[in-house]
Design an enzyme around this catalytic site. Structure first.
Site, PDB file in Angstrom:
ATOM      1  N   ASP A  35      14.232  34.426  24.789  1.00  0.00           N
ATOM      2  CA  ASP A  35      15.512  33.913  23.768  1.00  0.00           C
ATOM      3  C   ASP A  35      16.116  32.841  24.342  1.00  0.00           C
ATOM      4  O   ASP A  35      17.236  32.589  24.811  1.00  0.00           O
ATOM      5  CB  ASP A  35      16.452  35.105  23.640  1.00  0.00           C
ATOM      6  CG  ASP A  35      17.379  34.622  22.464  1.00  0.00           C
ATOM      7  OD1 ASP A  35      17.435  33.832  21.829  1.00  0.00           O
ATOM      8  OD2 ASP A  35      18.523  35.416  22.475  1.00  0.00           O
ATOM      9  N   GLY A  74      24.291  38.893  19.961  1.00  0.00           N
ATOM     10  CA  GLY A  74      23.582  39.905  19.156  1.00  0.00           C
ATOM     11  C   GLY A  74      23.288  40.842  19.890  1.00  0.00           C
ATOM     12  O   GLY A  74      22.813  42.304  19.474  1.00  0.00           O
TER      13      GLY A  74
END
Length: 950
Positions: free
Chosen positions: A140, A28
């Site tokens: 993340d 992403g």
């Protein structure tokens, strides 16, 4: 080389000075390529998507954030070699790790076992601790960002998510991978505690091959993370207990990365030590539900993943934002609860919650406590296989061999400052420094409700009365401050008169007058000042519709406050009230000269009436210097020893704690539960540590509207069965000495002789409980519902209560609700409690000040019940008790008034409706150079007013 494909048309052939030789993958954030440096070293090049370059300012911020990642120690992380941009498209060059990701390894080869799993947990926790020490958040952390190199695991992509999330113009999406995101990340409020949550989820995947909350569509995963317990089936002990704690929904209750690492090292070293704590655990597949723990079980178990748990059946809707008690003003490197405020709005508020409980007609919000970064960590060596222990506090310059510590400790010792003054000195001069991880609501005396700020306000502001600045119970006594004496009551307690001391001046030399006090009280009523209490608003005989001097400048307020001369002020109340001296100690009576009032900017330049004045002020730091127009002859309560105060707030918690332990500050934040074991285990630190029992309690409300609790003997059966020791251990995670086992609702700090609760014992009395069950016609027990706020401590305590009552046949259906909804919809709504047949409600409470009225009246006055929600009293409906409360409130004689409140306490105890579970402690550390130190019983911290510097 694993997973490298050849370049295709459109792929770059070079990025900066690096040659691109292959494609590694895409996500992403951008595409990852294999490259070589000018020296031939293989590197991984992450070329971020072009959409992240749309904002020129954002690109600059990205570079600054990403550069911070380069400060991270190299051990267990992939080195960041370069941060730059090509054609304004950001890129990061890092060390190439030739090995599979944890994601690929587990999906292809199965979960890790035994020592392989332990080594992975230690290595990745080491990496995360190093990342946080560098002031970077990962944001993340997930299995695909852990690479399994031949020489050990590496964590990659740290700091990138933070860098990409610095501007709304960069992306409007949630940054992170949903299955591993902490609840607060969905609300846009990540912190290092969020990384710990993601790390724990990654370890669950490594150990089991499944996610702790499953996979699927974003709304489904969010719903599970926000509302359900993690599925830890298959995770071995003692790792499972640690992961349960790290996956707690409340970020304030999670351990830091360094604490995780320390615990991993401790539990992996031979011989095996005791478990982290008796944390509630997920039952293995096929195990019995937690609703009926096995007799004699050491600790209650949580239902298996997917079990028909009531909490799951009525969970909030998917996507519900996870609550935060207060939005952080800046990065929070260690998240944890601020010491609870001893101040509440008149209608009361449940501490630890986020929803203020406002009385009908109240015009402004209530501020409960700030949530700031208070949990800190020990510095831990990065060489995990070279070090087998957590570095002790001595390596922070605070150990037994530190001569400065030995010299400054002098007379004192553990808990000495709770009852006496430690390191007495008459020395003047120097700078007293406070380094706090807490937030400020406002330094304006008319606009604050934070106890630590009220502590500081007394340095530059004088209210009509104050609590005596001495340690112990004597510190709960009221004495005159700006006034010559305590108030003179007349008209049966409806009128209170105070005479100001002669000679008190503002910092500019002008005299303080009664008009200045009146103006200060009236201005605090304006809606612009929403942080403070509303006692004056509701008690004074104000003209109808009065909204303060800004909005009602022509209103005649003499019916409420009279000023017959410059030194006399008279308060007129709507109803008689015998303890009005307590009301006027609030900082709202600190005088404000109307001509100098700058409204919302006044907080940056408060006009001093005390020994210190503002040198400078921001939202996070106050610097105070001596007020040349303060006359000590007019002020018997202040010694004013330091020349200067530097009060710094909102520091990263690790920095604040290091300053305190190393002697770079004299006052700091309270030590959180998770750090307390390290404090207690170091004699030098423990000798300058205090753990006072404050006024905050955890308690259980028993609902007589739900059978069989309409019978007092059934209520007494619950009281007699409770194992308070186990419940207290559950509340604090078993990681410190915990609170104090109570025997009365009102804690011992509050003056008076308090009514003991019959049948309440530290370990419970099953035989006595069964006698009560027989007496109420339920010899075999019964089933009822218990609700609580869905936090780590309260969830664990609920299961401890469940286990206690199961021993005598009382079966609990336990149900947790999000904090943001608990008061409004569930635990604070008598209507809901009756409709849902809820018999037991977990609560917490802190009084506005340490007296019995402030403690028990909001919990027991039935006229305060709000049937549809936001009610503090949800279960006590006794008209006779209301009459006793009125009698006590109106009594003018202090001795008689205390007797009346004792009668109120006894009536509450006899009815067995409110059951204390724990009197909570606060853990404090005295600074090395601090003199005249003691714990102020009102403000739950060291008293700034009397301290000096050696």
């Amino acid at each position: 080389m694993l997973g490298v494909r050849p370049l295709r048309p459109g792929d770059p052939v070079s990025v900066g000075s690096y040659q691109v030789i292959g494609f590694l993958g895409e996500g992403g954030q951008g595409s990852v390529y294999l490259g070589t440096s000018p020296t031939g070293e293989r590197v991984a090049i992450k070329l971020l998507h072009a959409r992240f370059a749309d904002d020129e300012q954002a690109v600059r911020r990205f570079r600054r954030e990403a550069e911070a990642a380069r400060r991270v120690a190299e051990f267990c992380t992939a080195r960041v070699l370069e941060v730059g941009a090509v054609n304004d498209q950001p890129y990061i060059v890092g060390e190439y790790v030739d090995g599979p990701s944890l994601q690929r390894q587990v999906s292809g080869e199965g979960p890790l076992r035994d020592q392989a799993l332990v080594r992975l947990a230690i290595a990745t926790a080491t990496a995360l601790a190093a990342i946080h020490r560098a002031g970077v958040m990962h944001r993340d952390f997930k299995p695909s960002n852990v690479l399994l190199a031949p020489d050990g695991p590496r964590v990659i992509d740290f700091g990138i998510a933070r860098a990409l999330d610095v501007s709304q113009s960069l992306t409007t999406s949630v940054v992170g991978t949903p299955a591993y995101m902490a609840p607060e990340q969905f609300h846009g409020e990540p912190s290092p505690a969020s990384d710990v949550f993601a790390w724990a989820g990654t370890m669950v995947y490594a150990a089991t091959g499944h996610s702790a909350f499953g996979f699927g569509a974003l709304p489904v995963v969010m719903h599970r993370i926000l509302s359900m317990d993690p599925d830890l089936s298959g995770v071995p002990e003692p790792l499972g207990a640690l992961l349960w704690t790290a996956l707690g929904k409340d970020p304030r209750r999670r351990p830091t990365a360094e604490q995780v690492l320390g615990e991993l090292i401790r539990t992996s070293a031979p011989p095996p030590p005791p478990p982290v704590a008796a944390h509630p655990r997920t039952a293995p597949p096929g195990a019995a539900s937690a609703q009926t723990p096995a007799p004699g079980a050491a600790y209650p178990q949580t239902p298996a993943h997917g079990a028909a748990h009531p909490q799951y059946q009525q969970a909030p809707s998917p996507g519900a934002a996870y609550p935060q008690a207060a939005p952080p003003a800046g990065p929070r490197w260690e998240a944890g609860p601020q010491a609870p405020s001893p101040y509440r709005r008149p209608s009361g508020t449940d501490p630890g919650g986020v929803t203020p409980v406002t009385a009908p007609g109240a015009r402004r919000r209530g501020v409960l406590v700030s949530v700031a970064a208070v949990a800190t960590a020990l510095m831990v060596g990065l060489g995990v296989w070279m070090f087998t222990r957590v570095l002790p506090l001595t390596e922070l310059g605070a150990g037994p061999t530190d001569p400065a510590t030995t010299a400054s400790t002098g007379a004192g010792g553990f808990d000495a400052a709770t009852t006496a003054v430690v390191n007495r000195s008459t020395k003047t001069g120097g700078t007293l420094r406070l380094a706090s991880a807490y937030s400020l609501d406002s330094t304006d005396p008319g606009n604050t409700y934070y106890p630590d700020v009220m502590n500081a306000i007394r340095l530059y502001g004088r209210s009509l009365t104050m609590f005596k600045p001495v340690p112990g119970k004597a510190g709960t006594e009221l004495v005159p401050d700006l006034a010559e004496s305590l108030g003179q009551a007349s008209d049966g307690g409806k009128t209170w008169t105070y005479r100001l001391r002669n000679g008190v001046k503002f910092q500019d030399g002008t005299p303080v007058t009664s008009a200045d006090v009146k103006y200060a009280v009236l201005r605090s009523m304006d809606d612009a000042f929403g942080n403070g209490p509303t006692y004056f608003d509701t008690m004074l005989d104000l003209p109808a519709g009065y909204e303060g001097p800004y909005k009602s400048p022509t209103a005649n307020t003499d019916s409420a406050i009279g000023t017959p001369d410059d030194r006399t002020i008279v308060f007129h109340l709507k109803k008689p009230y015998g303890a009005f001296d307590t009301i006027v100690q609030l900082p709202e009576t600190v005088p404000v000269p109307q001509a100098k009032d700058t409204r919302d900017k006044y907080r940056y330049a408060v006009i001093s009436s005390g020994p210190y004045k503002f040198d400078s002020a921001t939202d996070t730091k106050i610097v105070l210097v001596r007020n040349p127009n303060w006359d000590p002859a007019t002020d018997p309560n202040r010694k004013a020893l330091p020349d200067r105060y530097e009060l710094q707030y909102e520091l990263p918690a690790a920095e604040a704690r290091t300053k305190l332990l190393n002697g770079d500050s004299e006052v700091g934040s309270p030590i959180p539960d998770l750090d307390s074991a390290n404090i207690y285990s170091n004699p030098a630190i423990k000798n300058r540590t205090d753990a006072p029992i404050g006024t905050r309690i955890r308690y259980l409300a028993i609902n007589p509207q739900v059978p069989p609790f309409d019978q007092v003997d059934c209520r007494r059966a619950v009281i007699r069965a409770l194992d308070l020791t186990m419940i207290d251990r559950a509340l604090v995670g078993g990681l410190n000495q915990g609170g104090q086992i109570p025997n009365s609702l009102v804690p011992p700090l509050i003056p008076g002789t308090h009514a003991l609760l019959p049948g309440l014992t530290p370990s419970g009395d099953a035989d006595a409980a069964k006698e009560s069950l027989t007496a109420c016609g339920k010899p075999g027990g019964f089933t009822t519902t218990y609700i609580y706020r869905d936090t780590f401590g309260e969830s664990a305590a609920a299961q401890a209560v469940q286990a206690s009552l199961a021993k005598v046949g009382i079966k609990l259906q336990i149900r947790g609700f999000p904090i943001v909804d608990f008061h409004a919809k569930y635990g604070g709504s008598p209507e809901y409690l009756k409709k849902a047949n809820v018999g037991l409600i977990a609560r917490a409470w802190v009084p506005d000040w340490p007296d019995v009225e402030s403690f028990v009246a909001p919990l027991a006055d039935s006229r305060e019940i709000l049937e549809k929600g936001h009610s503090i009293n949800v279960n006590v409906r006794l008209p006779a008790l209301d009459t006793l409360i009125d009698t006590a409130r109106q009594e003018l004689d202090a001795t008689t008034r205390a007797q009346r409140w004792s009668e109120v306490e006894q009536k509450i105890a006899d009815e067995a409706l409110l059951v204390p579970l724990s009197w909570e402690r606060t853990l404090l550390v005295r600074g090395k150079k601090a003199t005249n130190v003691y714990v102020n019983p009102v403000y739950a911290g060291y008293d700034l007013l009397t301290m000096g510097v050696s």
